[in-house]
Structures are given as structure tokens and as C-alpha cells.
Design a protein around this motif. Structure first.
Motif, PDB file in Angstrom:
ATOM      1  N   TRP A  56      -1.121  -6.079   1.598  1.00 30.21           N
ATOM      2  CA  TRP A  56      -2.537  -6.443   1.583  1.00 30.21           C
ATOM      3  C   TRP A  56      -2.857  -7.313   0.379  1.00 30.21           C
ATOM      4  O   TRP A  56      -2.164  -7.290  -0.634  1.00 30.21           O
ATOM      5  CB  TRP A  56      -3.416  -5.186   1.600  1.00 30.21           C
ATOM      6  N   PHE A  57      -3.917  -8.106   0.500  1.00 34.86           N
ATOM      7  CA  PHE A  57      -4.319  -9.042  -0.557  1.00 34.86           C
ATOM      8  C   PHE A  57      -5.340  -8.375  -1.476  1.00 34.86           C
ATOM      9  O   PHE A  57      -6.409  -7.940  -1.024  1.00 34.86           O
ATOM     10  CB  PHE A  57      -4.910 -10.298   0.070  1.00 34.86           C
ATOM     11  N   SER A  58      -5.016  -8.308  -2.775  1.00 36.87           N
ATOM     12  CA  SER A  58      -5.850  -7.575  -3.733  1.00 36.87           C
ATOM     13  C   SER A  58      -6.809  -8.457  -4.527  1.00 36.87           C
ATOM     14  O   SER A  58      -7.494  -7.970  -5.414  1.00 36.87           O
ATOM     15  CB  SER A  58      -4.941  -6.819  -4.716  1.00 36.87           C
ATOM     16  N   ASP A  94       0.834   0.483  -4.772  1.00 37.70           N
ATOM     17  CA  ASP A  94       1.885   1.433  -5.141  1.00 37.70           C
ATOM     18  C   ASP A  94       2.589   1.055  -6.445  1.00 37.70           C
ATOM     19  O   ASP A  94       3.549   1.698  -6.857  1.00 37.70           O
ATOM     20  CB  ASP A  94       2.902   1.608  -4.007  1.00 37.70           C
ATOM     21  N   GLY A  95       2.098   0.008  -7.112  1.00 39.11           N
ATOM     22  CA  GLY A  95       2.623  -0.363  -8.426  1.00 39.11           C
ATOM     23  C   GLY A  95       3.967  -1.052  -8.416  1.00 39.11           C
ATOM     24  O   GLY A  95       4.616  -1.193  -9.451  1.00 39.11           O
ATOM     25  N   PHE A 108       4.761  -4.459   7.244  1.00 41.10           N
ATOM     26  CA  PHE A 108       4.844  -3.243   6.436  1.00 41.10           C
ATOM     27  C   PHE A 108       6.261  -3.087   5.876  1.00 41.10           C
ATOM     28  O   PHE A 108       7.214  -3.696   6.351  1.00 41.10           O
ATOM     29  CB  PHE A 108       4.462  -2.013   7.279  1.00 41.10           C
ATOM     30  N   TYR A 109       6.389  -2.230   4.852  1.00 39.39           N
ATOM     31  CA  TYR A 109       7.678  -2.009   4.204  1.00 39.39           C
ATOM     32  C   TYR A 109       8.365  -0.795   4.823  1.00 39.39           C
ATOM     33  O   TYR A 109       7.792   0.291   4.889  1.00 39.39           O
ATOM     34  CB  TYR A 109       7.478  -1.785   2.709  1.00 39.39           C
ATOM     35  N   ASP A 110       9.629  -0.998   5.253  1.00 37.34           N
ATOM     36  CA  ASP A 110      10.375   0.043   5.947  1.00 37.34           C
ATOM     37  C   ASP A 110      11.571   0.513   5.139  1.00 37.34           C
ATOM     38  O   ASP A 110      12.545   1.018   5.692  1.00 37.34           O
ATOM     39  CB  ASP A 110      10.830  -0.491   7.313  1.00 37.34           C
ATOM     40  N   GLY A 111      11.508   0.345   3.821  1.00 35.14           N
ATOM     41  CA  GLY A 111      12.673   0.655   2.995  1.00 35.14           C
ATOM     42  C   GLY A 111      12.801   2.087   2.525  1.00 35.14           C
ATOM     43  O   GLY A 111      13.840   2.467   1.994  1.00 35.14           O
ATOM     44  N   CYS A 164       0.836  -1.196   0.000  1.00 33.29           N
ATOM     45  CA  CYS A 164       0.000   0.000   0.000  1.00 33.29           C
ATOM     46  C   CYS A 164       0.875   1.251   0.000  1.00 33.29           C
ATOM     47  O   CYS A 164       1.779   1.378   0.822  1.00 33.29           O
ATOM     48  CB  CYS A 164      -0.926   0.002   1.211  1.00 33.29           C
ATOM     49  N   SER A 165       0.595   2.172  -0.906  1.00 37.27           N
ATOM     50  CA  SER A 165       1.394   3.393  -1.012  1.00 37.27           C
ATOM     51  C   SER A 165       1.124   4.366   0.125  1.00 37.27           C
ATOM     52  O   SER A 165       1.898   5.295   0.347  1.00 37.27           O
ATOM     53  CB  SER A 165       1.108   4.096  -2.348  1.00 37.27           C
TER      54      SER A 165
END
Length: 204
Positions: free
Chosen positions: A55-57, A78-79, A162-165, A48-49
Motif C-alpha cells: 500500500w502507498f503511505s 510492518d517496518g 501481497f507478500y507470500d514469503g 501491511c503487517s
């Protein structure tokens, strides 16, 4: 991947991919680096942007995003790609006790005996794993092979992934307090996309 429209639960779509065995169970989130992949995986997981959560789409809904508002409360893709997850029966390296939440559509960790905090409004504040399989995540010290995207973290406040990059230590939006997620106690998890290369399947 197939979806059961009646229950809106994610199901595995069998993709013949290389696999590996072994596992590392940890009380709280870990990391990844060396391992051997799985034979069945589930696609359509997105980042998620807005909240940076996974999340599952595949259920025709954008679920519940903690960064959303009254006009748009769903996750935004977020592509970055089509992530694949493996379930416990797939084997391979990693940490078990990760589940899909049927309310927010996110991925969260139940291994600490906590249902965390879910951003979707419902009768109780925690995540709901009804209809979910048990997922196994690789981390930088327990992985199925080279490659993959690291810097995915467990949040100790909401129990979500979540992404922490982008801004390490100050990423995303947590449903527990609308502040950044908290990475204390988490390792660095690795996710792979649908085009990832896996090692040859070893004997079981």
C-alpha cells in the motif's frame, strides 16, 4: 516523492537511479531475475503487517485493510522498508497494467480486465484507478538486475499484490472472502527498497 493533497493521488518523485530496458507483458502475474532498472521511481510503498498487501503511505491515510475492523480499518506498516515502484515511462523489464487504488491505497493488476475486490467501502466493490499512473513490476524471470525481494504475488480473487514469503500459499487476508490470498496463476514478483542498487543506465 510528492503528493497532490487536493486529489490524494501518488506522484513520482524523480530519483536518478540506474535503468534498463525491455519488458514482458503477461495476461496474469509473472516472475523476475535479469534486467535493467529505471530512471524515475516512486517511494513510500509499504507492506501491511495484517493483510500482507502493498500500500502507498504517502497520502496521509492508511487506506483500507481487509484484516481491519470497525475500530481500525487501515493498513499497518510492518517496518520492513521503503519500497520503490517504477511507472511505464521509466522503462525496464517487467509487467505493466498495475495500478494504485485511490480507495484502499493498495496496488492491483488490471491486465485481466477485472477491477478486483477493494476492501474500502464505496459504491462499487472493485478497485478505483482514478489518478493513478501505470506501474511496471519486475518478476524473477524479467528483472532489471540482481537483488530485490521476491515472493510478492498477485491474488486471483482480489487482483491485489501481497507478500507470500512468510507462509507460502497461505498468506495475508483477501478482501474477497476474508480468507488467505490465492496465488494460483501468479508468478513471483520482485520489489526493491529505496536503498537498492541498480545497474548502470543503458542507452535508449
Amino acid at each position: 516523492m510528492t503528493i497532490d493533497d487536493a486529489t490524494c493521488t501518488p506522484r513520482r518523485r524523480v530519483l536518478r537511479i540506474a535503468v534498463g530496458v525491455g519488458m514482458a507483458a503477461v495476461a496474469a502475474p509473472l516472475m523476475i531475475e535479469n534486467a535493467a532498472p529505471a530512471s524515475a521511481t516512486q517511494r513510500l510503498w509499504r507492506r501491511c503487517s495484517r493483510c500482507r498487501g502493498l500500500w502507498f503511505s504517502g497520502n496521509g491515510t492508511r487506506g483500507g485493510c481487509p484484516a481491519g475492523d470497525i475500530l481500525d480499518g487501515g493498513h499497518h506498516d510492518d517496518g520492513t522498508g521503503d519500497y520503490i515502484l517504477k511507472e511505464d515511462p521509466d522503462g525496464g523489464q517487467g509487467q505493466s497494467q498495475w495500478f494504485w487504488c485511490r480507495n484502499c491505497q493498495g496496488l492491483w493488476f488490471l491486465g485481466n480486465s477485472s477491477f478486483g475486490v477493494c476492501p474500502s467501502p464505496h459504491l462499487r466493490p472493485g478497485h478505483n484507478n482514478l489518478g493513478s499512473g501505470t506501474y511496471r513490476l519486475e518478476d524473477v524471470t524479467h528483472r532489471d538486475g540482481p537483488g530485490g525481494e521476491d515472493k510478492w504475488r498477485w491474488c486471483r480473487k482480489c487482483s491485489g499484490l501481497f507478500y507470500d514469503g512468510y507462509s507460502p500459499g497461505a498468506s495475508g487476508v483477501c478482501p474477497a472472502d476474508k480468507q488467505h490470498h490465492d496465488i494460483v496463476g501468479s508468478g513471483s514478483y520482485v520489489l526493491r527498497d529505496a536503498d537498492s542498487t541498480r545497474l548502470p543506465r543503458p542507452p535508449y
